[in-house]
Design a protein around this motif. Sequence first.
Motif, PDB file in Angstrom:
ATOM      1  N   ASN A 155     -10.005  20.622  -6.227  1.00 14.82           N
ATOM      2  CA  ASN A 155      -8.302  21.643  -6.102  1.00 14.82           C
ATOM      3  C   ASN A 155      -8.027  22.535  -6.931  1.00 14.82           C
ATOM      4  OD1 ASN A 155      -7.840  18.915  -3.631  1.00 14.82           O
ATOM      5  ND2 ASN A 155      -8.263  17.819  -5.974  1.00 14.82           N
ATOM      6  N   LEU A 186     -16.911  31.066  -5.462  1.00 15.63           N
ATOM      7  CA  LEU A 186     -16.473  31.914  -4.656  1.00 15.63           C
ATOM      8  C   LEU A 186     -17.113  33.122  -5.763  1.00 15.63           C
ATOM      9  CD1 LEU A 186     -13.020  31.057  -3.204  1.00 15.63           C
ATOM     10  CD2 LEU A 186     -15.630  30.842  -1.967  1.00 15.63           C
ATOM     11  N   VAL A 231      -8.617  32.109  -1.971  1.00 14.26           N
ATOM     12  CA  VAL A 231      -7.472  30.547  -1.372  1.00 14.26           C
ATOM     13  C   VAL A 231      -6.192  30.780  -0.919  1.00 14.26           C
ATOM     14  CG1 VAL A 231      -6.759  29.303  -3.275  1.00 14.26           C
ATOM     15  CG2 VAL A 231      -8.184  30.004  -3.317  1.00 14.26           C
ATOM     16  N   LEU A 253      -7.964  25.611  -9.375  1.00 15.51           N
ATOM     17  CA  LEU A 253      -9.165  26.906  -9.239  1.00 15.51           C
ATOM     18  C   LEU A 253      -9.555  27.368  -9.897  1.00 15.51           C
ATOM     19  CD1 LEU A 253      -7.421  29.626  -7.851  1.00 15.51           C
ATOM     20  CD2 LEU A 253      -5.677  29.570  -9.835  1.00 15.51           C
ATOM     21  N   ILE A 266      -8.623  29.354   2.454  1.00 15.02           N
ATOM     22  CA  ILE A 266      -9.231  28.010   1.680  1.00 15.02           C
ATOM     23  C   ILE A 266      -8.206  26.982   1.996  1.00 15.02           C
ATOM     24  CG2 ILE A 266      -9.682  26.531  -0.942  1.00 15.02           C
ATOM     25  CD1 ILE A 266     -11.371  28.956   0.634  1.00 15.02           C
ATOM     26  N   LYS A 280     -18.025  21.469  -0.172  1.00 17.44           N
ATOM     27  CA  LYS A 280     -17.925  22.105  -1.489  1.00 17.44           C
ATOM     28  C   LYS A 280     -15.689  21.631  -1.848  1.00 17.44           C
ATOM     29  CE  LYS A 280     -21.388  23.465  -3.669  1.00 17.44           C
ATOM     30  NZ  LYS A 280     -22.820  22.675  -2.422  1.00 17.44           N
ATOM     31  N   ILE A 281     -15.644  22.850  -0.849  1.00 13.59           N
ATOM     32  CA  ILE A 281     -13.558  23.522  -0.712  1.00 13.59           C
ATOM     33  C   ILE A 281     -12.799  22.028  -0.408  1.00 13.59           C
ATOM     34  CG2 ILE A 281     -12.559  25.127   0.963  1.00 13.59           C
ATOM     35  CD1 ILE A 281     -14.209  27.253   1.050  1.00 13.59           C
ATOM     36  N   LYS A 294      -7.900  23.640   3.844  1.00 14.69           N
ATOM     37  CA  LYS A 294      -7.715  22.202   2.959  1.00 14.69           C
ATOM     38  C   LYS A 294      -6.531  21.437   4.037  1.00 14.69           C
ATOM     39  CE  LYS A 294      -8.337  21.725  -1.453  1.00 14.69           C
ATOM     40  NZ  LYS A 294      -9.594  21.099  -1.604  1.00 14.69           N
ATOM     41  N   ASP A 315     -12.428  26.084 -10.143  1.00 10.35           N
ATOM     42  CA  ASP A 315     -13.159  25.384  -9.226  1.00 10.35           C
ATOM     43  C   ASP A 315     -14.054  26.202  -8.509  1.00 10.35           C
ATOM     44  OD1 ASP A 315     -14.027  23.203 -11.366  1.00 10.35           O
ATOM     45  OD2 ASP A 315     -13.615  22.115  -9.467  1.00 10.35           O
ATOM     46  N   PHE A 316     -12.873  26.841  -7.305  1.00 12.76           N
ATOM     47  CA  PHE A 316     -12.664  27.735  -6.675  1.00 12.76           C
ATOM     48  C   PHE A 316     -13.362  29.453  -7.565  1.00 12.76           C
ATOM     49  CE2 PHE A 316      -9.458  25.269  -4.419  1.00 12.76           C
ATOM     50  CZ  PHE A 316     -10.098  24.662  -3.598  1.00 12.76           C
ATOM     51  N   TYR A 317     -13.089  29.304  -8.368  1.00 13.39           N
ATOM     52  CA  TYR A 317     -13.693  30.679  -8.831  1.00 13.39           C
ATOM     53  C   TYR A 317     -15.314  30.377  -9.423  1.00 13.39           C
ATOM     54  CZ  TYR A 317      -8.618  32.178 -10.223  1.00 13.39           C
ATOM     55  OH  TYR A 317      -7.107  32.732  -9.994  1.00 13.39           O
TER      56      TYR A 317
END
Length: 423
Positions: free
Chosen positions: A297, A306, A340, A299, A344, A292-293, A348, A301-303
Motif C-alpha cells: 500500500n 514498477l 498507480v 507509494l 493499480i 505484489k500489487i 485494488k 513500494d510501488f515505485y
Amino acid sequence: MQEEFLHYVWKYGTFNTLKLKTTLGEDVTIRNLGQHNLNSGPDFFNAQLIIGEQLWAGNLEIHVKSSDWYLHNHQQDKTYDNVILHVVWEHDSDVFRNDNTIIPTLELKRYVDKGLQHKYRELMLSKSWINCEAQFPEVDDFLISNWLERLYIERLEQKSITIEGFLEKSNNNWEAVLFKMLLKNFGLKINGEAFLSIANSVDYSVIRKLRHNDLEIEALLFGQAGLLQDTIEDSHFQLLKTKYEFLKGKYKLDRSGMIPVKFFRLRPQNFPTIRLSQFASLYQSRENLFSKIVDVNSLDDFYKILTVGVSEFWKSHYTFLKNSKTSRKQLTKSFIDLLVINTIIPIKFSYAKSQGKSIDKEIFKLIQELNIENNTIVSKFLDYKPFKKNALTSQALLQMKNAYCDKNKCLNCAIGNSLIIKN
C-alpha cells in the motif's frame, strides 16, 4: 421546462406540499414520495398518498404535459396500470387506465416556488465552460470536499465495471486483467487503445510461458504492434522479426483488427518502441505482479516494483533506424504515478470489492499522496478556486466535468443542487 427538473422537485420535495389538489379538486396528502426509478417503467415506485379520503400505494409517472402519456404510448403498456398519480407541469389532457378509470393528475406548477424555477433556468441556460462558473468560487469548501470524495469513489466504481468486463473475458484471472490494464495505460492517451488491442490479441497463458525470456516477450509485443513488418537492415530488428515469426506460428497469433500504434506528436520517451520495451522488462523481471500489487500500500513500494528500464538495444535507440545517446530509459516517478492512478488503485479497489471488502481509507490515503494531475480541465478549475493539490482532486474534477458539467447534470451534482436551493 424539462422533465428532469420535475423529477428533482418531486424527489426532494422542493414544492409546497400543503393543500395539494388534483385537477379534479381532490385533496392530496403525501405519505411517501416513493423511490426514484432510473430504469424503464414508471418514474417513482412505492409511493403512498391519500387522494380524497382513500389511501393509495403504488407508482407515479411524471411528465411536462399530461398528453405526453399518450406521446410515450404508456396507454399500451400494462406496467403503467398501477400508476396512482400522474404528476405534470401542465395539465392539457385527462389520462385513463386500460379499464377506463381516470388517473388522478397533480399539476405541479401551482406549487413550485418561482425563485426555484428561476435559479434552475439560470443554471441551465448558462453558456459558460461550466454552468455554475459565476457562482463556483463562492461554493462552500466543506461541501466541495465531500462531493469530490464521492466523485472519486464514483469514478472508481465506473472503472470497476470495465475491470469486471475484462475479468469475465479472462475467466476470472486477475493476473490477465492486470496485464491488460497495465499495457493499455503504458500507451497513455495516444496509444492506449492500440496497446489494449495487443493485450486482447494474446492469451495471457502465452505471456506466462514467455515472461522469463526478455527477447521473446519483446518480440511478441513488437510483432503484434505491427512494428516488425518493414524491411530494415538492422541485426536486432531481424532477430526480433525472426523470433516473432516463430512465435506467431507456434501460438497462432492473429493481427486482424489491431489498432496501429502512433509516433506522431509523441516525445521520444513516449514512443511505442520504448514503452513496449519497458513493459516487457517489467513482466520479465517481476514475478507474481498481481500479488505484489494487492499486498503493498506504500507509494514507495510501488515505485520499487514498477521502476524498470528498457532492454539493451533500446538504451541507445528510440527507433530501429537511428542511434541515440545511451541511457537506461527507466520509468519516471511521474509515469508510475499515472500507472498507480489509472491501473493499480482501480485494480485494488475492484479486487477488494470482489472479496466483499472495503479499502476506501487505504485508497484515499494512497491517492492523496500522489500529485495533482496537470491537464486543461484541472487547470481551468484551479482558476476558479484553490483545491488540495493531490490526485484525488484531479480525478474527482475530471469525473465532475465529464459526467455532470458536460451533460448538464446540475440537478444530480451536489454543487448545482446547493446553488438551486440556496436561500
